[in-house]
Design a protein around this motif. Sequence first.
Motif: not given
Length: 361
Positions: A144-148, A182-183, A189-193, A265-267
């Motif tokens: 899961g990609i950390t969303p920004d 999405a907002e 929190g607790g969500y990933s892309w 993961v934030e990558m």
Amino acid sequence: MSTTLITPVILSGGSGTRLWPLSRSKRPKQLLALTGEQTMLQMTAGRCVDSGRFGKPIIVTNALHADDIASQLAAENHDAAAIILEPVARNTAAAIALAAIEAKPDAVLLIMPSDHVIRDVAAFHAAIAAALPVLKDGWLVTFGITPDLPETGYGYIKRGAEIRPDVHRVAKFVEKPDKARAESYLAEGGYSWNGGIFLFRADAYLNALERHAPEIARAAHAAMAGAARDGQIIRPDASSFTECPSESIDNAVMERDDRVAVVPVEMGWSDVGSWDALHALGFGDDDGNVIHGDVVAIDTSHCLIRSEGPVVTVAGVRDLIVVATRDAVMILPRGSSQDVKKIVEQLKARAHDALDTPFPA
């Protein structure tokens, strides 16, 4: 489990029309150098070259791109275990099934699209290491990609209970949301892309496919049983594979199984899905311009300007995307990358050569 060699499975079947005019059906974006000296495919293979951790990759693609793929891998000294040529496109569930059947049943498969950017490879490898211990119990893992940003172009994954450090049960998959939802996901929190990168044992995936999408499993097994082989090139039987339903791995398996985990993961990930994404990934000049090729920019700011041949000159403009090849020029406002789809549709209606002619021509 930590000593098990991981088999990268690189999916390279996309047409990449969102990056026209560079990306063409005969040479899509994964075969182009868009963010550096290497092509997207070469960068993907290059993330998995540690011989103590990774085995040779399995590539799943189509016959149209086979020669390009083989030559690009050879240029970087990457030796594929197999290059599987899909007779027809049948989406990711079937493509992954072909690779899983080719691999040993206990093989650990790392499924990666061929056209993504990952800037922090060490973080990616750490996430893989965190996921490995749960595979022995049959878990299917997604990263899961950390969303920004409250991005509406991606699906989301809601994290559930922690199974082990940094590994969570998937509570649910969420389709691409509108801006308000999405907002709310980012605020909660607790969500990933959902980035479309997976890790599991070959037998665990095939067993899950048998449970949830048996028609896909049957067609893939039949296609591989009747495959023609020429060295590393594998051509699954076309008549069998054509019978396969077309479904994504998310719809066919991941959203249906009860042993699906996510590792956040934030990558520095991007799916490079648009010209706007390429502008964001690029290194801008003092005026915020990302420039490639023979370009003269005067009194110009916050533009992406790319030439693959002719000199491109601009003056007094801002917030534009300008892309020029030998046979096509595209100009549109930044933030309007979705309009490339409309452009491609118009060119298809005219059966225009610029859709298919590989670049460079």
